[in-house]
Scaffold this motif. Structure first.
Motif, PDB file in Angstrom:
ATOM      1  N   MET A  65      41.152  50.749  67.318  1.00 63.14           N
ATOM      2  CA  MET A  65      40.174  49.660  67.246  1.00 63.14           C
ATOM      3  C   MET A  65      39.210  49.718  68.437  1.00 63.14           C
ATOM      4  O   MET A  65      38.003  49.538  68.275  1.00 63.14           O
ATOM      5  CB  MET A  65      40.888  48.313  67.201  1.00 63.14           C
ATOM      6  N   TYR A  66      39.733  50.015  69.623  1.00 61.97           N
ATOM      7  CA  TYR A  66      38.851  50.056  70.800  1.00 61.97           C
ATOM      8  C   TYR A  66      37.841  51.198  70.683  1.00 61.97           C
ATOM      9  O   TYR A  66      36.666  51.037  71.032  1.00 61.97           O
ATOM     10  CB  TYR A  66      39.679  50.208  72.082  1.00 61.97           C
ATOM     11  N   ILE A  67      38.319  52.346  70.205  1.00 61.34           N
ATOM     12  CA  ILE A  67      37.405  53.488  70.033  1.00 61.34           C
ATOM     13  C   ILE A  67      36.336  53.153  68.993  1.00 61.34           C
ATOM     14  O   ILE A  67      35.149  53.443  69.176  1.00 61.34           O
ATOM     15  CB  ILE A  67      38.202  54.743  69.595  1.00 61.34           C
ATOM     16  N   ARG A  68      36.742  52.508  67.921  1.00 62.30           N
ATOM     17  CA  ARG A  68      35.768  52.207  66.851  1.00 62.30           C
ATOM     18  C   ARG A  68      34.802  51.107  67.299  1.00 62.30           C
ATOM     19  O   ARG A  68      33.630  51.120  66.926  1.00 62.30           O
ATOM     20  CB  ARG A  68      36.510  51.890  65.556  1.00 62.30           C
ATOM     21  N   MET A  69      35.264  50.177  68.126  1.00 60.14           N
ATOM     22  CA  MET A  69      34.342  49.179  68.701  1.00 60.14           C
ATOM     23  C   MET A  69      33.297  49.903  69.555  1.00 60.14           C
ATOM     24  O   MET A  69      32.096  49.622  69.464  1.00 60.14           O
ATOM     25  CB  MET A  69      35.108  48.177  69.579  1.00 60.14           C
ATOM     26  N   ALA A  70      33.767  50.846  70.366  1.00 64.55           N
ATOM     27  CA  ALA A  70      32.853  51.581  71.256  1.00 64.55           C
ATOM     28  C   ALA A  70      31.831  52.373  70.439  1.00 64.55           C
ATOM     29  O   ALA A  70      30.634  52.365  70.744  1.00 64.55           O
ATOM     30  CB  ALA A  70      33.657  52.518  72.165  1.00 64.55           C
ATOM     31  N   LEU A  71      32.305  53.027  69.393  1.00 68.44           N
ATOM     32  CA  LEU A  71      31.403  53.851  68.578  1.00 68.44           C
ATOM     33  C   LEU A  71      30.358  52.985  67.866  1.00 68.44           C
ATOM     34  O   LEU A  71      29.165  53.327  67.844  1.00 68.44           O
ATOM     35  CB  LEU A  71      32.188  54.646  67.537  1.00 68.44           C
ATOM     36  N   LEU A  72      30.810  51.875  67.296  1.00 64.30           N
ATOM     37  CA  LEU A  72      29.862  51.017  66.563  1.00 64.30           C
ATOM     38  C   LEU A  72      28.801  50.475  67.513  1.00 64.30           C
ATOM     39  O   LEU A  72      27.606  50.483  67.203  1.00 64.30           O
ATOM     40  CB  LEU A  72      30.618  49.877  65.867  1.00 64.30           C
ATOM     41  N   ALA A  73      29.257  50.026  68.692  1.00 69.49           N
ATOM     42  CA  ALA A  73      28.293  49.505  69.661  1.00 69.49           C
ATOM     43  C   ALA A  73      27.307  50.590  70.068  1.00 69.49           C
ATOM     44  O   ALA A  73      26.086  50.356  70.153  1.00 69.49           O
ATOM     45  CB  ALA A  73      29.027  48.960  70.879  1.00 69.49           C
ATOM     46  N   ALA A  74      27.806  51.804  70.254  1.00 66.31           N
ATOM     47  CA  ALA A  74      26.934  52.909  70.699  1.00 66.31           C
ATOM     48  C   ALA A  74      25.960  53.323  69.590  1.00 66.31           C
ATOM     49  O   ALA A  74      24.757  53.498  69.833  1.00 66.31           O
ATOM     50  CB  ALA A  74      27.781  54.092  71.156  1.00 66.31           C
ATOM     51  N   LEU A  75      26.449  53.479  68.381  1.00 64.81           N
ATOM     52  CA  LEU A  75      25.572  53.910  67.278  1.00 64.81           C
ATOM     53  C   LEU A  75      24.500  52.863  66.990  1.00 64.81           C
ATOM     54  O   LEU A  75      23.400  53.204  66.567  1.00 64.81           O
ATOM     55  CB  LEU A  75      26.377  54.131  65.987  1.00 64.81           C
ATOM     56  N   ARG A 122      38.786  47.346  75.330  1.00 65.57           N
ATOM     57  CA  ARG A 122      40.166  46.862  75.443  1.00 65.57           C
ATOM     58  C   ARG A 122      40.219  45.608  76.344  1.00 65.57           C
ATOM     59  O   ARG A 122      40.821  44.593  75.995  1.00 65.57           O
ATOM     60  CB  ARG A 122      41.071  47.953  76.041  1.00 65.57           C
ATOM     61  N   VAL A 123      39.541  45.724  77.488  1.00 63.89           N
ATOM     62  CA  VAL A 123      39.540  44.600  78.430  1.00 63.89           C
ATOM     63  C   VAL A 123      38.918  43.369  77.765  1.00 63.89           C
ATOM     64  O   VAL A 123      39.440  42.253  77.847  1.00 63.89           O
ATOM     65  CB  VAL A 123      38.775  44.994  79.719  1.00 63.89           C
ATOM     66  N   LEU A 124      37.816  43.611  77.051  1.00 64.03           N
ATOM     67  CA  LEU A 124      37.128  42.512  76.366  1.00 64.03           C
ATOM     68  C   LEU A 124      38.059  41.807  75.373  1.00 64.03           C
ATOM     69  O   LEU A 124      38.172  40.581  75.352  1.00 64.03           O
ATOM     70  CB  LEU A 124      35.914  43.103  75.630  1.00 64.03           C
ATOM     71  N   VAL A 125      38.756  42.616  74.550  1.00 63.07           N
ATOM     72  CA  VAL A 125      39.640  42.023  73.531  1.00 63.07           C
ATOM     73  C   VAL A 125      40.797  41.285  74.208  1.00 63.07           C
ATOM     74  O   VAL A 125      41.146  40.170  73.812  1.00 63.07           O
ATOM     75  CB  VAL A 125      40.162  43.114  72.561  1.00 63.07           C
ATOM     76  N   GLU A 126      41.354  41.909  75.260  1.00 63.80           N
ATOM     77  CA  GLU A 126      42.502  41.272  75.903  1.00 63.80           C
ATOM     78  C   GLU A 126      42.109  39.959  76.589  1.00 63.80           C
ATOM     79  O   GLU A 126      42.857  39.002  76.592  1.00 63.80           O
ATOM     80  CB  GLU A 126      43.163  42.243  76.891  1.00 63.80           C
ATOM     81  N   ARG A 127      40.894  39.933  77.142  1.00 62.09           N
ATOM     82  CA  ARG A 127      40.477  38.706  77.854  1.00 62.09           C
ATOM     83  C   ARG A 127      39.902  37.648  76.928  1.00 62.09           C
ATOM     84  O   ARG A 127      40.184  36.471  77.055  1.00 62.09           O
ATOM     85  CB  ARG A 127      39.398  39.047  78.883  1.00 62.09           C
ATOM     86  N   PHE A 128      39.022  38.101  76.023  1.00 61.57           N
ATOM     87  CA  PHE A 128      38.244  37.105  75.250  1.00 61.57           C
ATOM     88  C   PHE A 128      38.477  37.178  73.741  1.00 61.57           C
ATOM     89  O   PHE A 128      38.046  36.293  73.019  1.00 61.57           O
ATOM     90  CB  PHE A 128      36.735  37.295  75.507  1.00 61.57           C
ATOM     91  N   GLY A 129      39.070  38.229  73.249  1.00 64.44           N
ATOM     92  CA  GLY A 129      39.295  38.352  71.805  1.00 64.44           C
ATOM     93  C   GLY A 129      38.098  38.893  71.061  1.00 64.44           C
ATOM     94  O   GLY A 129      38.221  39.795  70.237  1.00 64.44           O
ATOM     95  N   SER A 130      36.914  38.374  71.379  1.00 63.67           N
ATOM     96  CA  SER A 130      35.727  38.839  70.648  1.00 63.67           C
ATOM     97  C   SER A 130      34.464  38.653  71.485  1.00 63.67           C
ATOM     98  O   SER A 130      34.503  38.039  72.553  1.00 63.67           O
ATOM     99  CB  SER A 130      35.600  38.067  69.333  1.00 63.67           C
ATOM    100  N   ALA A 131      33.372  39.197  70.962  1.00 66.17           N
ATOM    101  CA  ALA A 131      32.083  39.082  71.642  1.00 66.17           C
ATOM    102  C   ALA A 131      31.000  38.985  70.569  1.00 66.17           C
ATOM    103  O   ALA A 131      31.296  39.048  69.377  1.00 66.17           O
ATOM    104  CB  ALA A 131      31.854  40.306  72.513  1.00 66.17           C
ATOM    105  N   GLU A 132      29.748  38.839  71.022  1.00 63.07           N
ATOM    106  CA  GLU A 132      28.676  38.666  70.017  1.00 63.07           C
ATOM    107  C   GLU A 132      27.713  39.842  70.007  1.00 63.07           C
ATOM    108  O   GLU A 132      26.601  39.750  69.485  1.00 63.07           O
ATOM    109  CB  GLU A 132      27.926  37.371  70.306  1.00 63.07           C
ATOM    110  N   LEU A 133      28.170  40.958  70.576  1.00 63.50           N
ATOM    111  CA  LEU A 133      27.299  42.126  70.756  1.00 63.50           C
ATOM    112  C   LEU A 133      26.645  42.583  69.457  1.00 63.50           C
ATOM    113  O   LEU A 133      25.482  42.993  69.442  1.00 63.50           O
ATOM    114  CB  LEU A 133      28.173  43.260  71.328  1.00 63.50           C
TER     115      LEU A 133
END
Ligand code: ASP
Length: 313
Positions: free
Chosen positions: A299-309, A35-46
Motif C-alpha cells: 500500500m505504501y509503495i502504491r501510494m507513492a507511485l500514484l502520488a508521483a504519477l 508509511r509515516v503518514l498512514v501511521e500518524r494520520f491515516g489519510s491525507a488529501e493529496l
C-alpha cells in the motif's frame, strides 16, 4: 527511464526496466513517508479530486485492494471493475475501447490482464498513466517495487545479499520482475525449482549478461542456509494446460519450522501471496516471516507511485 521523482509525472509503469537506482531510492523515500503518514494520520488529501480506474481481468486480492486503499488514503476515488464478466468486456468490447472509456472518467488506470503485453497495449491507447498490475506470465512491476522496498526496510541493504527464489520461476511474473530489478544491485541468486518450472531463458540471459553469480538447483535443503532473502512462490495453476503436469509439481516445496532451522538467524522469508501450501502456517510467528509486512508495504509503495504519477510529490 525515470531517474528522479519529478520524472514520474504522467508516465506509465509497465516494466521494471523503467527504473534505475536513483528512481528506486526516490520512490522508496516517498513510500517511507507514506508509511509515516498512514501511521500518524491515516489519510491525507493529496489526491483529492483524482480518480483511479482499477481494471482487473484476472483475480486479485492484495494488488486490487491495496491500489484502492492507496488512492482512498490519499483522498482520491476509485472506479473498480473487478468482475469484467459484468462489464462490456463480456459483450465483446476490445481492450482499446475499454481503456478509451475509462480514461474519460479517470486520471490513472491500473490494469491486470492474462496476456503478456496487454498493459503496454492499453498504454498505447491511453493518454493517462497506465500501471501494469500483472500481464499474464510477463511482469508485475509494482509487486517487484514493494518486494525490493521490503528487502530494504527489513535488511537495510541490497548489495551483498544472496537471494534464493523458490517455486514456479517459469510462470511466476513476480519472480520475473524482481529478478530483473535485483540486477541493478550486486546480489547472488540461487534459483530453486523442478526442471519444468525453471526461469525463462531471456531472464537467465539477462542475469548472465549483468555478470551476476547464479545457480539453478532442485533441492532447497542444500541451499536454504545461504539465503538472506528466501522468496517463495506458488505454482501458478492457471498457467498450466495439462492438469497432470500441475499435479506433478504442485507440492514440490514446502517450508516449515524444521527446514527453517537450517536458515540463518538474520534473513527474511518473502512471498507475493497467495500461498497455497508452500509455507506452513506454523511459520507465521517466526520473526523471519516477512510476508505479511511485505503486503502491508504494497500500500505504501502504491501510494507513492500514484502520488508521483499524478505529479503530487
Ligand atoms: N499475486 C501474485 C501475482 O498476481 C502472485 C501469485 O498470484 O502467485 O502474480
Amino acid at each position: 527511464m525515470m531517474n528522479n521523482i519529478e520524472s514520474f509525472a504522467g508516465q506509465d509503469i509497465l516494466s521494471v526496466s523503467q527504473f534505475d537506482r536513483a528512481s528506486l531510492n526516490a520512490i522508496f523515500g516517498v513510500a517511507h513517508d507514506m508509511r509515516v503518514l498512514v501511521e500518524r494520520f491515516g489519510s491525507a488529501e493529496l489526491l483529492q479530486g483524482k480518480i483511479l480506474a482499477n481494471l482487473f481481468y484476472e483475480p486479485s486480492t492484495r494488488t486490487s485492494s491495496s491500489f484502492t486503499a492507496a488512492m482512498q488514503r490519499l483522498g482520491g476515488q476509485v472506479i473498480s471493475i473487478n468482475n469484467v464478466q459484468y462489464s462490456s468486456v463480456s459483450k465483446g468490447e476490445s481492450l482499446p475501447d475499454t481503456i478509451r472509456t475509462l480514461e474519460c472518467y479517470a486520471d490513472v488506470i491500473v490494469i491486470r490482464h492474462p496476456e503478456v503485453g496487454a498493459a503496454a497495449t492499453a498504454a498505447q491507447y491511453a493518454e493517462k498513466p497506465v500501471i501494469n498490475a500483472g500481464d499474464g506470465v510477463g511482469e508485475h512491476p509494482t509487486q517487484a517495487l514493494l518486494d525490493l522496498f521490503t528487502v530494504q526496510e527489513e535488511l537495510k541493504q541490497m548489495n551483498g545479499l544472496t537471494v534464493v527464489m523458490v517455486g514456479d520461476l517459469r510462470f511466476g511474473r513476480t519472480v520475473h520482475s524482481l529478478t530483473k530489478l535485483l540486477l541493478k544491485y550486486s546480489v547472488s541468486f540461487v534459483f530453486v525449482s523442478p526442471e519444468l518450472l525453471r526461469l525463462p531463458a531471456d531472464i537467465l540471459e539477462a542475469v548472465e549478461a549483468c555478470g551476476h553469480s547464479y545457480r539453478q538447483v532442485e533441492d532447497l535443503h542444500t541451499v536454504i542456509g545461504e539465503a538472506d532473502v528466501l522468496y517463495m512462490t506458488r505454482v501458478q495453476r492457471e498457467r498450466f494446460t495439462d492438469p497432470a503436469e500441475y499435479d506433478r509439481v504442485k507440492d514440490f516445496f514446502v517450508i516449515d519450522q524444521e527446514l527453517m532451522e537450517q536458515a540463518k538467524e538474520r534473513m527474511i522469508v518473502m512471498h507475493p501471496l497467495p500461498r497455497v501450501g508452500e509455507i506452513s502456517y506454523a511459520m507465521d510467528d517466526d520473526p523471519r516471516a516477512a510476508y505479511f509486512r511485505q503486503m502491508r508495504n504494497g500500500m505504501y509503495i502504491r501510494m507513492a507511485l500514484l502520488a508521483a504519477l499524478l505529479g503530487k510529490v
